[in-house]
Design an enzyme around this catalytic site. Structure first.
Site, PDB file in Angstrom:
ATOM      1  N   LYS A 112       0.224   3.055  -6.703  1.00 41.63           N
ATOM      2  CA  LYS A 112      -0.494   2.303  -7.737  1.00 41.63           C
ATOM      3  C   LYS A 112      -1.647   3.132  -8.292  1.00 41.63           C
ATOM      4  CE  LYS A 112      -1.158  -1.189  -4.921  1.00 41.63           C
ATOM      5  NZ  LYS A 112      -0.344  -0.792  -3.761  1.00 41.63           N
ATOM      6  N   THR A 113      -2.430   3.709  -7.391  1.00 41.35           N
ATOM      7  CA  THR A 113      -3.543   4.546  -7.835  1.00 41.35           C
ATOM      8  C   THR A 113      -3.027   5.735  -8.628  1.00 41.35           C
ATOM      9  OG1 THR A 113      -4.520   3.976  -5.730  1.00 41.35           O
ATOM     10  CG2 THR A 113      -5.658   5.607  -7.048  1.00 41.35           C
ATOM     11  N   GLU A 164      19.697  -0.561  24.882  1.00 44.71           N
ATOM     12  CA  GLU A 164      19.908   0.011  23.553  1.00 44.71           C
ATOM     13  C   GLU A 164      21.390   0.029  23.187  1.00 44.71           C
ATOM     14  OE1 GLU A 164      17.577   0.477  21.486  1.00 44.71           O
ATOM     15  OE2 GLU A 164      15.978   0.140  22.933  1.00 44.71           O
ATOM     16  N   THR A 169       2.368   2.774  -2.453  1.00 36.64           N
ATOM     17  CA  THR A 169       3.519   2.864  -3.340  1.00 36.64           C
ATOM     18  C   THR A 169       3.180   3.557  -4.648  1.00 36.64           C
ATOM     19  OG1 THR A 169       3.014   0.584  -3.882  1.00 36.64           O
ATOM     20  CG2 THR A 169       4.905   0.968  -2.479  1.00 36.64           C
ATOM     21  N   PRO A 215       0.824  -1.210   0.000  1.00 35.28           N
ATOM     22  CA  PRO A 215       0.000   0.000   0.000  1.00 35.28           C
ATOM     23  C   PRO A 215       0.859   1.261   0.000  1.00 35.28           C
ATOM     24  CG  PRO A 215      -0.299  -1.263   2.037  1.00 35.28           C
ATOM     25  CD  PRO A 215       0.565  -2.066   1.152  1.00 35.28           C
ATOM     26  N   HIS A 229      22.313  -3.321  21.798  1.00 33.50           N
ATOM     27  CA  HIS A 229      22.015  -3.471  20.359  1.00 33.50           C
ATOM     28  C   HIS A 229      23.087  -2.787  19.527  1.00 33.50           C
ATOM     29  CE1 HIS A 229      18.056  -5.147  20.732  1.00 33.50           C
ATOM     30  NE2 HIS A 229      17.523  -4.097  21.330  1.00 33.50           N
TER      31      HIS A 229
HETATM   32  P1  ADP Z   1      -1.573   2.842  -3.543  1.00 34.23           P
HETATM   33  O1  ADP Z   1      -2.678   2.971  -4.505  1.00 34.23           O
HETATM   34  O2  ADP Z   1      -0.385   2.078  -4.071  1.00 34.23           O
HETATM   35  O3  ADP Z   1      -1.949   2.358  -2.181  1.00 34.23           O
HETATM   36  P2  ADP Z   1      -1.495   5.668  -3.860  1.00 34.23           P
HETATM   37  O4  ADP Z   1      -1.273   5.737  -5.317  1.00 34.23           O
HETATM   38  O5  ADP Z   1      -2.856   5.927  -3.378  1.00 34.23           O
HETATM   39  O6  ADP Z   1      -0.968   4.295  -3.284  1.00 34.23           O
HETATM   40  O7  ADP Z   1      -0.456   6.653  -3.168  1.00 34.23           O
HETATM   41  C1  ADP Z   1      -0.803   7.467  -2.085  1.00 34.23           C
HETATM   42  C2  ADP Z   1      -0.059   8.778  -2.160  1.00 34.23           C
HETATM   43  O8  ADP Z   1       1.325   8.584  -1.945  1.00 34.23           O
HETATM   44  C3  ADP Z   1      -0.155   9.454  -3.497  1.00 34.23           C
HETATM   45  O9  ADP Z   1      -1.287  10.246  -3.583  1.00 34.23           O
HETATM   46  C4  ADP Z   1       1.110  10.292  -3.553  1.00 34.23           C
HETATM   47  O10 ADP Z   1       0.919  11.505  -2.879  1.00 34.23           O
HETATM   48  C5  ADP Z   1       2.087   9.462  -2.760  1.00 34.23           C
HETATM   49  N1  ADP Z   1       2.947   8.658  -3.637  1.00 34.23           N
HETATM   50  C6  ADP Z   1       3.048   7.316  -3.648  1.00 34.23           C
HETATM   51  N2  ADP Z   1       3.949   6.884  -4.551  1.00 34.23           N
HETATM   52  C7  ADP Z   1       4.417   7.988  -5.160  1.00 34.23           C
HETATM   53  C8  ADP Z   1       5.377   8.207  -6.203  1.00 34.23           C
HETATM   54  N3  ADP Z   1       6.018   7.200  -6.803  1.00 34.23           N
HETATM   55  N4  ADP Z   1       5.613   9.477  -6.578  1.00 34.23           N
HETATM   56  C9  ADP Z   1       4.980  10.511  -5.977  1.00 34.23           C
HETATM   57  N5  ADP Z   1       4.072  10.368  -5.006  1.00 34.23           N
HETATM   58  C10 ADP Z   1       3.789   9.128  -4.581  1.00 34.23           C
HETATM   59 ZN    ZN Z   2      15.619  -3.996  22.170  1.00 31.53          ZN
END
Ligand code: ADP
Ligand code: ZN
Length: 586
Positions: A190-191, A408, A188, A186, A411
């Protein structure tokens, strides 16, 4: 009264009330008493009434009394259940049920038909509520707004090209992909990428979430899928984006009879049918996103459906820098802010996390009354996102603080001296969220982990607990998370990655397994071996940690003291205490 022979008969009404009829003289006798002055005269109805518990028991008691006093008082039964009250009582549950049903239907259709106006109502249930972004309606998103993801962009460019010049492909007789599946964790982008495709191709973009198809009403999902594709074909050429497709696309029939969801299956079947149905050149391209490609039904991935899978991973260093670039644009920044530095501080962050960091940094700067956002604000924002809010106010006793500092420092020391452990960025004993302290590491940007790296990582994880034992001769519950992670790593080495002698190169990892599996794919004997091997590896790692800590007791103490004094200690301080990092020379 029975003993006195006053009773002439008893009638049980509705199995719950006993009416007692008295003889003439007995009635008169009772009437002389002030309390009973108003009882009806004999022959004018029952003189007394009382509630009985169980009819059978009561009948038995009457029979016994009859026998005891050698009488023969008759016991009769009568039912009068025809009062208006009884009737209401009978129908009340039905009324409530029907009322509730009407209420539900109205609520549902109101929510779903949304915008359907009069035509909505009940029929609106089967309508898909896709969000439509037309050319005019939105601020256009293009590839420029999507940082990184170069490979994904190249793959997806072809789709854009087709939407722009379909004839070029048709003339050559080429078949155009119908759909592409974007797979990745999530946040990253995709939308964002799907929207950018629509923006680049200048076509409408229909967006819907997989979970919107799943409703409590049977048949709704399938009819929504039909409706969605109808809408899409009307707008063709266009892009249809289904987010969270795993909500409907889960492999069918895995769970057997236990929790099989026919409704979801019907929805999926309808989706498959629609995908087969629209001709290759209808101009509708289906993009779908999921973070679990492994649980999708294989039928979805067959050629002619989602022909392509585009992997979208968490951004690497360079990509994070570019994402920062995109999201820093609207901010007012202090001079000389190092983007690469920011990217280095955010390993494992998704694009959405980075967008969040930028926003949070601006808020923190505003709160501090600054005129520009500077490095400190970004570091604070990163910390906040990494570990939840700082809880400086959390009361920690001096002793507890000391223990945490040594934990800590443990570690940090172990990871400093072991060659294959992740490089340390900083250590802190400022409590955050539920953790009392934390060490930040910079994971190498790599995709493979070797046996040695695993072992050194486990040693660093155990370093905290070992330090407690070495310096205080005690242990505390704060190490739970360390132990859990160490144990899981060791288990994975043995059972999944074939990294132990006894089990050998065998993997019990099942990439096709459903979420819950009830049977282990190995025998009791192997289970015992896995346990003992896991334990052995953990033991080896602990030994290594103990060696480092006992060898560097002095340095560790200095480090812990410095932590107590400054709360946060950076890699430079460790170099100052322990000398140059061994790893760098190696
Ligand atoms: P997903 O659909 O993969 O869960 P989204 O596309 O909804 O993620 O991303 C959420 C927000 O994170 C986007 O609106 C943007 O602001 C930011 N974001 C994520 N990936 C990128 C990217 N590669 N470049 C710029 N902004 C990004
Ligand atoms: Zn610890």
């Amino acid at each position: 009264m029975l003993a006195a022979g006053s009773v002439t008969k008893i009638v049980v009404v509705n199995h719950e009330t006993a009416e007692v009829f008295l003889s003439n003289e007995a009635t008169e006798k009772y009437k002389t008493q002030e309390r009973f002055r108003n009882i009806p005269a004999a022959g004018n109805g029952a003189q007394f009434r009382f509630t009985i518990g169980s009819v059978d028991l009561f009948a038995e008691q009457v029979a016994a009394a009859n026998a005891e006093f050698s009488q023969d008082v008759p016991l009769d039964f009568r039912n009068d259940k025809n009062g208006i009250g009884t009737m209401l009582l009978n129908f009340l549950p039905w009324l409530v049920l029907i009322g509730f049903w009407f209420f539900m239907m109205r609520g549902m259709s109101g929510a779903m038909g949304g915008g359907g106006g009069l035509g909505g109502g009940m029929m609106g249930v089967g309508r898909a509520k896709a969000q439509v972004f037309d050319k005019e309606k939105q601020t256009k998103i293009t590839f420029k707004d999507v940082a990184g993801l170069e490979e994904a962009k190249v793959e997806i460019m072809e789709i854009v090209d087709f939407l722009k010049k379909p004839d070029k492909y048709k003339e050559l007789g080429g078949k155009i992909p119908k759909g592409a599946l974007l797979v990745g964790p999530p946040g990253t982008g995709k939308t964002l990428l799907a929207k950018a495709v629509a923006g680049e191709a200048e076509v409408p973009f229909l967006s819907i979430s997989g979970s919107d198809f799943v409703e409590m009403f049977v048949g709704v999902g399938a009819s929504r899928v039909r409706d969605l594709f109808r809408q899409a074909k009307e707008k063709a050429p266009c892009i249809l984006f289904i987010d969270e497709i795993d909500a409907i696309g889960r492999a069918r029939g895995r769970q057997g009879g236990m929790s099989s969801n026919d409704e979801r299956e019907n929805t999926l079947n309808q989706l498959l049918t629609e995908m087969d149905g629209f001709g290759t050149n209808a101009g509708v391209i289906l993009l779908a996103a999921t973070n679990r490609a492994d649980i999708l039904d294989k039928a979805l991935m067959r050629p002619g459906r989602f022909d392509r899978q585009i992997e979208i991973g968490l951004p690497e260093l360079k990509e994070r820098e570019q994402i920062f670039e995109v999201h820093l644009k609207p901010l007012k920044l202090a001079d000389g802010l190092d983007r690469e530095f920011l990217a280095r501080q955010t390993p494992g962050f998704s694009g959405a996390d980075i967008a969040n960091v930028c926003n949070e940094a601006a808020l923190i700067a505003a709160r501090g009354g600054k005129s520009a956002v500077d490095k400190e604000d970004f570091l604070a924002a990163i910390d906040r996102i990494v570990g939840g809010l700082e809880r400086r106010s959390l009361v920690m006793s001096a002793e507890e603080r000391r223990l945490t500092a040594f934990h800590e420092a443990g570690h940090a020391t172990v990871s400093w001296f072991l060659r294959h452990a992740d490089p340390l960025i900083k250590v802190t004993i400022i409590p955050r969220g539920r953790a009392l302290g934390a060490s930040w590491y910079l994971p190498d940007e790599r995709h493979n982990t070797t046996r040695e790296q695993f072992m050194d990582k486990i040693s660093s994880l155990l370093g905290g607990r070992v330090a407690e034992e070495v310096f205080f001769g005690t242990s505390e519950t704060g190490a739970l998370n360390d132990l859990e992670r160490a144990t899981k790593m060791a288990y994975a080495m043995v059972a999944y990655f074939g990294m132990s002698e006894k089990i050998g190169n065998m993997s019990y990892f099942d990439s096709g397994a459903a979420d819950v599996s009830f049977t282990k794919p190995f025998s009791e004997k192997t289970a015992q071996d896995i346990d003992s091997e896991t334990k052995r590896l953990l033991g080896l790692a602990e030994e290594a940690a103990r060696r480092v800590i006992t060898d560097h007791k002095e340095g560790l103490t200095t480090l812990a003291e410095r932590l107590l004094e400054r709360e946060t200690v950076f890699a430079e301080d460790l170099e100052d205490i322990f000398g140059k990092n061994m790893r760098k020379e190696a």
